[in-house]
Write a protein that holds these residues in place. Structure first.
Motif, PDB file in Angstrom:
ATOM      1  N   LYS A 292       0.817  -1.207   0.000  1.00 49.01           N
ATOM      2  CA  LYS A 292       0.000   0.000   0.000  1.00 49.01           C
ATOM      3  C   LYS A 292       0.855   1.262   0.000  1.00 49.01           C
ATOM      4  CE  LYS A 292      -4.498  -1.309   1.846  1.00 49.01           C
ATOM      5  NZ  LYS A 292      -5.489  -1.104   2.929  1.00 49.01           N
ATOM      6  N   LYS A 293       2.100   1.146   0.488  1.00 44.48           N
ATOM      7  CA  LYS A 293       2.998   2.302   0.499  1.00 44.48           C
ATOM      8  C   LYS A 293       3.340   2.758  -0.914  1.00 44.48           C
ATOM      9  CE  LYS A 293       6.128   0.277   2.989  1.00 44.48           C
ATOM     10  NZ  LYS A 293       7.396   0.076   3.758  1.00 44.48           N
ATOM     11  N   LEU A 295       1.167   3.020  -3.409  1.00 43.91           N
ATOM     12  CA  LEU A 295       0.005   3.581  -4.096  1.00 43.91           C
ATOM     13  C   LEU A 295       0.060   5.108  -4.126  1.00 43.91           C
ATOM     14  CD1 LEU A 295      -2.849   1.306  -2.693  1.00 43.91           C
ATOM     15  CD2 LEU A 295      -1.354   0.932  -4.675  1.00 43.91           C
ATOM     16  N   TYR A 297      -2.543   8.280  -5.256  1.00 39.61           N
ATOM     17  CA  TYR A 297      -3.951   8.543  -5.551  1.00 39.61           C
ATOM     18  C   TYR A 297      -4.082   9.869  -6.302  1.00 39.61           C
ATOM     19  CZ  TYR A 297      -4.548   4.916  -2.051  1.00 39.61           C
ATOM     20  OH  TYR A 297      -4.462   3.749  -1.345  1.00 39.61           O
ATOM     21  N   THR A 302      -6.035   5.224  -9.001  1.00 42.81           N
ATOM     22  CA  THR A 302      -4.903   4.775  -8.195  1.00 42.81           C
ATOM     23  C   THR A 302      -3.770   4.344  -9.119  1.00 42.81           C
ATOM     24  OG1 THR A 302      -6.440   3.991  -6.501  1.00 42.81           O
ATOM     25  CG2 THR A 302      -4.166   3.187  -6.379  1.00 42.81           C
ATOM     26  N   PRO A 320      -7.602  -2.248  -7.508  1.00 44.42           N
ATOM     27  CA  PRO A 320      -7.496  -3.272  -6.463  1.00 44.42           C
ATOM     28  C   PRO A 320      -8.655  -4.272  -6.521  1.00 44.42           C
ATOM     29  CG  PRO A 320      -7.298  -1.044  -5.557  1.00 44.42           C
ATOM     30  CD  PRO A 320      -7.830  -0.911  -6.946  1.00 44.42           C
ATOM     31  N   LYS A 323      -7.847  -6.296  -0.673  1.00 47.56           N
ATOM     32  CA  LYS A 323      -6.863  -5.499   0.056  1.00 47.56           C
ATOM     33  C   LYS A 323      -6.983  -5.786   1.538  1.00 47.56           C
ATOM     34  CE  LYS A 323      -9.965  -1.501  -0.348  1.00 47.56           C
ATOM     35  NZ  LYS A 323     -10.078  -0.113  -0.827  1.00 47.56           N
ATOM     36  N   ASP A 326      -1.909  -4.008   4.716  1.00 44.31           N
ATOM     37  CA  ASP A 326      -0.607  -3.652   4.146  1.00 44.31           C
ATOM     38  C   ASP A 326      -0.519  -3.792   2.632  1.00 44.31           C
ATOM     39  OD1 ASP A 326       0.526  -3.165   6.731  1.00 44.31           O
ATOM     40  OD2 ASP A 326       0.639  -5.334   7.005  1.00 44.31           O
ATOM     41  N   TYR A 327      -1.390  -4.608   2.028  1.00 39.63           N
ATOM     42  CA  TYR A 327      -1.236  -4.917   0.610  1.00 39.63           C
ATOM     43  C   TYR A 327      -2.567  -4.827  -0.131  1.00 39.63           C
ATOM     44  CZ  TYR A 327       3.250  -6.847   2.103  1.00 39.63           C
ATOM     45  OH  TYR A 327       4.493  -7.012   2.641  1.00 39.63           O
ATOM     46  N   VAL A 328      -2.433  -4.705  -1.468  1.00 37.53           N
ATOM     47  CA  VAL A 328      -3.579  -4.808  -2.356  1.00 37.53           C
ATOM     48  C   VAL A 328      -3.244  -5.807  -3.451  1.00 37.53           C
ATOM     49  CG1 VAL A 328      -4.337  -2.444  -1.916  1.00 37.53           C
ATOM     50  CG2 VAL A 328      -2.843  -2.911  -3.858  1.00 37.53           C
TER      51      VAL A 328
END
Length: 368
Positions: A292-293, A295, A297, A302, A320, A323, A326-328
């Motif tokens: 997610k870090k 991404l 917007y 995204t 996505p 999710k 921490d992750y997608v």
């Protein structure tokens, strides 16, 4: 003879001085232009943006719907007195586990026993009278009315005896359910009146969390769906549960459906506690996971920045699927082994030159 001077006559030293000044001016002019060209070339050199990257790996990911609830017990009973008298015996204390039908306390039952004996005597007398009337009726020595009245009297006396026996039974306070005594509201010697609250019993195996889920998630809900439950009291310790019931109707005012989550093992949880309920709506194994870090917007879109072989980044739109914290899981566009920017992407442009200053460890992420 006089020599005639013209207005354009110059001496040789003066001419040399003018020529020297002209050369200096030209040197200064063309020399500055060369310096400007050098500065422009220096400015034209692209500066690489320092970034951190992470390598895309696969792992398990869950789609979690986070809700909150207060734990309640579906079997939570207040034991009330059904007869009145002095409390003469206490058999249980708070915290004791009891079985259905177990005696919890006793009231003074002497008056109830006397009433039972009176009712038995009255019934015996009515039965003797009925037998006598029956003999007379068979010999046609009494009327049918008298015979029927005798039968009615026996029935009434039987009812009176049953009622007296029931009142006697009520002097023994019994557990209506299996569970744990959570409250004792009386003491020995108390004068008990009908309807007084004596005990509270909770079956902790019946503890549930009732949540109200937005109707858009209804297609994903099903009985037996796994849930993880935690309480701020116990930190990160998680407890398991499953959906036990789903209400057959949607609340037209709130647009939610009532869902009852049963606990597999309550452990230290107790009725009345505030808990977080995490519904596991979907699980994907060996899914491509993007931190997610990474991404970025932009309005309703995204993006991530993917690193190319030429140290330039490409802006990739990401949709996505699942999710977690921490992750997608992306629908497309990102593959295993790709490297994406996870720090330094603020203000980054498509095809920008980057310099990798640090990379995250290339290890498979753990599922939430």
């Amino acid at each position: 003879m006089k020599t005639e001077k013209t207005p354009f006559h110059f001496s040789i030293p003066a001419c040399l001085l003018c020529l020297l000044l002209t050369l200096v001016a030209c040197e200064a002019r063309f020399g500055n232009k060369k310096d400007d060209v050098k500065e422009e070339k220096a400015e034209a050199v692209e500066e690489a943006v320092p970034v951190e990257v992470a390598t895309i790996r696969t792992g398990e990911i869950e789609s979690i719907l986070k809700m909150t609830a207060t734990l309640i017990a579906e079997e939570d009973v207040k034991v009330l007195a059904k007869a009145g008298n002095e409390l003469v015996a206490l058999k249980v204390e708070e915290g004791d586990r009891v079985e259905v039908g177990q005696i919890l306390a006793r009231l003074d039952n002497r008056s109830q026993k006397l009433q039972v004996e009176k009712s038995k005597a009255a019934l015996a007398k009515a039965q003797r009278e009925l037998k006598r009337q029956e003999n007379l009726f068979n010999r046609k020595m009494t009327t049918e009315q008298s015979y029927n009245d005798a039968k009615t009297e026996v029935e009434q006396q039987q009812i009176s005896l049953d009622e007296a026996l029931l009142q006697l039974e009520y002097t023994e306070i019994k557990a209506p359910i299996t569970g744990t005594i959570t409250m004792r509201a009386v003491n020995l010697g108390d004068e008990i009146s009908v309807g007084k609250e004596l005990f509270q019993i909770v079956n902790f195996d019946s503890i549930v969390a009732r949540i109200y889920v937005p109707e858009k998630y209804l297609p994903q809900l099903k009985v037996g769906l796994m849930c993880r439950i935690d309480s701020p009291v116990f930190g990160e310790q998680a407890f398991s549960g499953r959906i036990r019931r789903i209400a057959p109707a949607v609340d037209d005012k709130t647009g939610t459906v009532k869902v009852t989550v049963g606990m597999t093992d309550i452990g230290p949880l107790r009725k009345g506690m505030y808990v977080n309920v995490n519904l596991v709506l979907d699980v994907a194994e060996s899914a491509v996971l993007v931190p997610k870090k990474a991404l970025v917007y932009d309005n309703d879109q995204t993006y991530v920045y993917r690193l190319g072989d030429d140290s330039r980044v490409q802006r990739v739109e990401l949709t996505p699927l699942l999710k977690n914290r921490d992750y997608v899981q992306p629908a497309a566009g990102i593959q295993v082994g790709d490297r994406v920017v996870v720090a330094g992407q603020a203000g980054l442009k498509n095809k920008a030159l980057v310099n990798i200053v640090e990379s995250e460890a290339d290890e498979a992420p753990a599922a939430e």
